[in-house]
Design an enzyme around this catalytic site. Structure first.
Site, short mmCIF file in Angstrom:
data_model
loop_
_atom_site.label_atom_id
_atom_site.label_comp_id
_atom_site.label_asym_id
_atom_site.label_seq_id
_atom_site.Cartn_x
_atom_site.Cartn_y
_atom_site.Cartn_z
N THR A 1 -22.20 2.57 -1.39
CA THR A 1 -22.65 2.95 -0.77
C THR A 1 -23.95 4.51 -1.37
OG1 THR A 1 -21.42 4.94 -2.29
CG2 THR A 1 -20.14 4.19 -0.21
N GLY A 2 -24.37 3.83 -2.49
CA GLY A 2 -25.65 4.55 -2.85
C GLY A 2 -25.55 5.82 -3.64
N LYS A 3 -23.98 5.87 -4.17
CA LYS A 3 -23.82 7.31 -4.26
C LYS A 3 -23.12 7.50 -5.98
CE LYS A 3 -22.67 9.49 0.26
NZ LYS A 3 -21.52 9.75 0.88
N TYR B 1 0.80 -1.36 -0.13
CA TYR B 1 0.22 -0.21 0.20
C TYR B 1 0.48 1.18 -0.26
CZ TYR B 1 -4.53 -3.00 1.08
OH TYR B 1 -4.99 -3.74 1.60
N ALA C 1 -18.02 -2.75 -1.60
CA ALA C 1 -18.41 -3.67 -3.34
C ALA C 1 -17.22 -1.81 -3.72
CB ALA C 1 -19.37 -3.73 -3.55
N SER C 2 -16.20 -1.37 -3.36
CA SER C 2 -15.40 -0.44 -3.59
C SER C 2 -16.57 1.04 -3.86
CB SER C 2 -15.02 -0.83 -5.11
OG SER C 2 -14.23 -2.03 -5.21
N GLY C 3 -17.54 0.85 -3.22
CA GLY C 3 -18.16 2.07 -2.89
C GLY C 3 -19.13 2.43 -3.93
#
Length: 328
Positions: free
Chosen positions: A210-212, A57, A205-207
């Site tokens: 988020t629902g955004k 990382y 799930a990698s964002g």
């Protein structure tokens, strides 16, 4: 903060902890040491006592920043790191006792530590799990005082099942979320029977969860969500949990109908994971300090109803299961 037992490590860990893949910068953006330290401080302030990082990382900068902050604090914080992804090409033949010993020693130097709380094999090729000499290497490292515990980070449920046949494997890190239900069906019971701690990564799930996001959402060209959707760089299951982006957006809209109200879908997605008692900790990432508070808020939500749990399963079976279930 609530705490759960991390398998046979004996550690009690915060049920929502911190993953540091993108700490100190969003995916595709440069590492920012100041931001990274602020994120880690915020997490510890809120009761997080388990932080997961890896030697790859930000080329070791994440390891160093995390360890530096922890050394400044009085709280006991369990540090987990990972090794193996430096091997290129990433093949089983590249995994040798000598090389892995070197990686452990490099992480110790990078983090200015004498002993690693938890070292994890970092998603090695499946063949590695059939090589006892690799796992025996970590017994020697433990005898030498360089590590306390060995774990594995896996892509496949079958890899986790192979790993747990080695008595010195204390934890399994696995992708598990509303878009990836297979671990709960085939892995969780075996982990419980073997007293192996389960660390859940990629919980949103990698964002996607988020629902955004929308069909118009764009990503930095250096962001894995832009370049790895078909596994061009590493296992595609790490990107959107291997789900087609457009299909994932459709599924998200269905999931939102299960959770009406003020709370964002991301919070319910994390709370859903905590409904499984076999899970020791879930490690969402954060690229800003304020994301820590929103992640941890999920643990304060009420338990999901039986209808909501069944609803999540129904969405998975309708939109996702045919494509993702057998792949991982």
């Amino acid at each position: 903060m609530k705490y759960r037992k991390l398998g046979k490590t004996g550690f009690n860990v915060s049920e929502i902890s911190l993953g540091t893949w993108q700490v100190g910068g969003r995916w595709g953006e440069p590492f920012n040491e100041k931001t990274a330290e602020e994120i880690v401080h915020s997490a510890i302030d809120a009761g997080v006592n388990f932080i997961d990082t890896a030697d790859v990382y930000s080329d070791g900068q994440s390891e160093a920043a995390v360890a530096r902050v922890v050394k400044e604090r009085s709280e006991e914080v369990i540090l987990a790191t990972k090794c193996g992804r430096q091997i290129q090409p990433h093949t089983s033949e590249g995994y040798t006792p000598e090389r892995l010993t070197h990686f452990v020693e490099e992480s110790l130097r990078n983090m200015n530590l004498e002993t690693l709380d938890l070292i994890q094999l970092h998603c090695p090729p499946t063949e590695v799990y059939t090589r006892p000499e690799i796992f025996e290497t970590f017994d020697r490292l433990k005898e030498q005082g360089k590590i306390r515990n060995l774990g594995v980070s896996v892509e496949l449920v079958d890899e986790a099942l192979l790993a747990m046949k080695y008595p010195n494997v204390t934890t399994v890190q696995v992708i598990f979320n509303m878009f990836r239900l297979k671990p709960s069906e085939q892995l969780f019971q075996v982990a419980r029977e073997n007293n192996v701690g389960l660390i859940v990564r990629v919980p949103l799930a990698s964002g996607l969860l988020t629902g955004k996001m929308s069909p118009d959402t764009t990503f930095n060209p250096q962001d894995h969500r832009a370049f790895n959707r078909q596994g061009e760089a590493f296992d595609k299951g790490e990107t959107f949990s291997g789900v087609d982006f457009e299909v994932g957006l459709e599924a998200v809209e269905k999931l939102k109908t299960l959770f009406p109200g003020q709370e964002p879908l991301a919070a319910w997605a994390l709370r859903w994971i905590l409904m499984f008692p076999e899970v020791s900790t879930v490690i969402p990432g954060a690229s800003r300090p304020e994301q820590i508070a929103s992640n941890l808020h999920a643990a304060e939500l009420p338990a999901l109803s039986a209808a909501q749990m069944e609803g999540v399963k129904a969405v998975y079976e309708q939109y996702l299961k045919p494509e993702v279930h057998q792949q991982w």
